[in-house]
Design a protein around this motif. Structure first.
Motif, PDB file in Angstrom:
ATOM      1  N   LEU A  93       0.731  -1.280  -0.070  1.00 42.60           N
ATOM      2  CA  LEU A  93      -0.046  -0.166  -0.269  1.00 42.60           C
ATOM      3  C   LEU A  93       1.064   1.428  -0.021  1.00 42.60           C
ATOM      4  O   LEU A  93       0.296   2.399  -0.127  1.00 42.60           O
ATOM      5  N   LEU A 135      -0.494   4.517  -1.618  1.00 36.64           N
ATOM      6  CA  LEU A 135      -0.879   5.754  -0.859  1.00 36.64           C
ATOM      7  C   LEU A 135      -0.266   6.791  -0.983  1.00 36.64           C
ATOM      8  O   LEU A 135      -0.760   7.887  -0.683  1.00 36.64           O
ATOM      9  N   LEU A 174      -7.178  12.669   6.448  1.00 37.15           N
ATOM     10  CA  LEU A 174      -6.711  11.864   5.491  1.00 37.15           C
ATOM     11  C   LEU A 174      -5.425  11.267   6.156  1.00 37.15           C
ATOM     12  O   LEU A 174      -5.067   9.967   6.090  1.00 37.15           O
ATOM     13  N   ALA A 212      -5.719   8.983   8.934  1.00 32.40           N
ATOM     14  CA  ALA A 212      -6.479   7.623   8.740  1.00 32.40           C
ATOM     15  C   ALA A 212      -5.312   6.714   8.138  1.00 32.40           C
ATOM     16  O   ALA A 212      -5.214   5.347   8.354  1.00 32.40           O
ATOM     17  N   ALA A 213      -4.129   7.330   7.401  1.00 35.52           N
ATOM     18  CA  ALA A 213      -3.245   6.526   6.967  1.00 35.52           C
ATOM     19  C   ALA A 213      -2.571   5.878   8.002  1.00 35.52           C
ATOM     20  O   ALA A 213      -2.062   4.770   8.186  1.00 35.52           O
ATOM     21  N   GLN A 225      -4.421   3.412   9.974  1.00 34.30           N
ATOM     22  CA  GLN A 225      -4.331   1.850   9.261  1.00 34.30           C
ATOM     23  C   GLN A 225      -2.935   1.329   9.430  1.00 34.30           C
ATOM     24  O   GLN A 225      -3.137   0.034   9.792  1.00 34.30           O
ATOM     25  N   ASP A 263      -1.907  -3.571   9.559  1.00 33.89           N
ATOM     26  CA  ASP A 263      -2.711  -3.575   8.071  1.00 33.89           C
ATOM     27  C   ASP A 263      -2.705  -5.025   7.582  1.00 33.89           C
ATOM     28  O   ASP A 263      -3.570  -5.194   6.703  1.00 33.89           O
ATOM     29  N   ARG A 264      -1.702  -5.759   7.339  1.00 34.98           N
ATOM     30  CA  ARG A 264      -1.589  -7.070   7.064  1.00 34.98           C
ATOM     31  C   ARG A 264      -0.212  -7.271   6.369  1.00 34.98           C
ATOM     32  O   ARG A 264      -0.096  -6.955   5.041  1.00 34.98           O
TER      33      ARG A 264
END
Lengths: 199, 199
Positions: free
Chosen positions: A147, A151, A186, A189-190, A193, A198-199
């Motif tokens: 990401l 992103l 925003l 939010a990043a 996460q 996040d994985r």
DNA sequence: TTCCTTTACGTACGTTGTGTATGTAAAACT
DNA sequence: AGTTTTACATACACAACGTACGTAAAGGAA
């Protein structure tokens, strides 16, 4: 006509970039003829072609200078934000907004540049100046591999369009505050996460 | 040369826009001469100037058609997402990404258009087609006044740059998936902020 | 100091691309 | 059938980029 000394030549070169910067900013790349630049700088087109290979070359020089100016503002703001990565990211983003709108070069950097020098090259130039720091800052907050790049691109685009939106509301303090809050939203939010695993 | 009937004229007009669309997409606005368009369409520049007022006018027609195509894809995707406002927003955003990259018109719509027809006019055109829906969808999820416009602009910019980033990774399924996840992340952040009672 | 080379321009020209004015023949209406 | 309007093609004027050439002084070399 006589010839100027070495430092005089450097002065005319800088004079040409300076006048080109303001002319491109106020009229746009296509509407500015090299004759206009030369006349405003007090020289002829020959001088322009001596110092710069082409109209695109002159424009590229203008863009590079503007990007360096913006990047230095971003970096110094991030440095002053302390050791926290998230704080540095937020400070850098807000500084970018202010610097790019203050420079009165929104049009040159964000509208003309991608079309004139090509989006790929512009992206690369941008990556070397501003976006590196954005990418590194995002990575420092813990964003993982897959990401990170999208992103980075999206946040960069969000900031660019926020700057263009702000440029339509000049000297509007509430608009600027709203843009800052939206941007923080925003960015947070990043970061959230990233912290959520996040994985 | 003889003259064509009314429907033949409409056909040549469409033929001109079609060839202009593909030429602008592959070479960019500045590198395409109207002579190229005319030759590829099997007519002369006179025909082009008969149907369109100028090169910019032809380009504007191309942009309008592309935007309508993208907007219809976005709207139909949102309609199929059910009654939930948040679901419609997410579906519309993902559909925008796919439509704008699939159209092979990323360059025309996102790079050339702002510079050629001016950012303000492009923004207005965009607002009438795609961004309206984004703004309404954000409003439907509960975003309040002050942040609505900047958030709309930023999300729009984020999607545009995501599309440009995706266009650099053509037919890369994992990149597309990552872009989708990143986009969802930002959209969800906006929705969550709205639901949290933002101020 | 004198010579030579290089630099920093200016001038003049060729070329390309846009827009405009004009011509023309057929369609479309009267 | 005659007139007007349409749908182009052709020809021209003009602007702007780039290039070739000229020139005179600066900056070293001998």
């Amino acid at each position: 006509m006589p010839r100027a000394s070495a430092e005089d030549a450097a002065r005319t070169a800088r004079s040409i970039v300076d006048t080109a910067t303001s002319l491109f900013a106020e009229s746009g790349y296509a509407a500015v003829a090299l004759e206009d630049v030369a006349a405003a700088a007090g020289v002829t087109r020959g001088a322009v072609y001596h110092h710069y290979a082409s109209k695109r070359g002159l424009f590229t020089a203008v863009v590079a200078r503007l990007q360096e100016r913006v990047a230095s503002a971003v970096v110094s703001a991030a440095d002053q934000a302390g050791p926290d990565a998230a704080a540095q990211l937020r400070a850098g983003c807000l500084a970018f907004l202010d610097a790019v709108t203050d420079a009165a070069a929104v049009r040159t950097l964000l509208v003309d540049a991608p079309a004139v020098i090509g989006w790929a090259e512009w992206r690369q130039l941008d990556a070397e100046h501003s976006v590196v720091h954005l990418r590194e800052a995002l990575a420092a907050t813990g964003i993982t591999g897959a990401l990170l790049d999208p992103l980075t691109a999206m946040l960069s685009g969000a900031m660019n369009d926020a700057a263009l939106w702000l440029a339509e509301h000049p000297a509007d303090a509430t608009a600027r505050a709203a843009a800052h809050r939206s941007l923080d939203l925003l960015v947070d939010a990043a970061i959230a996460q990233a912290n959520a695993g996040d994985r």
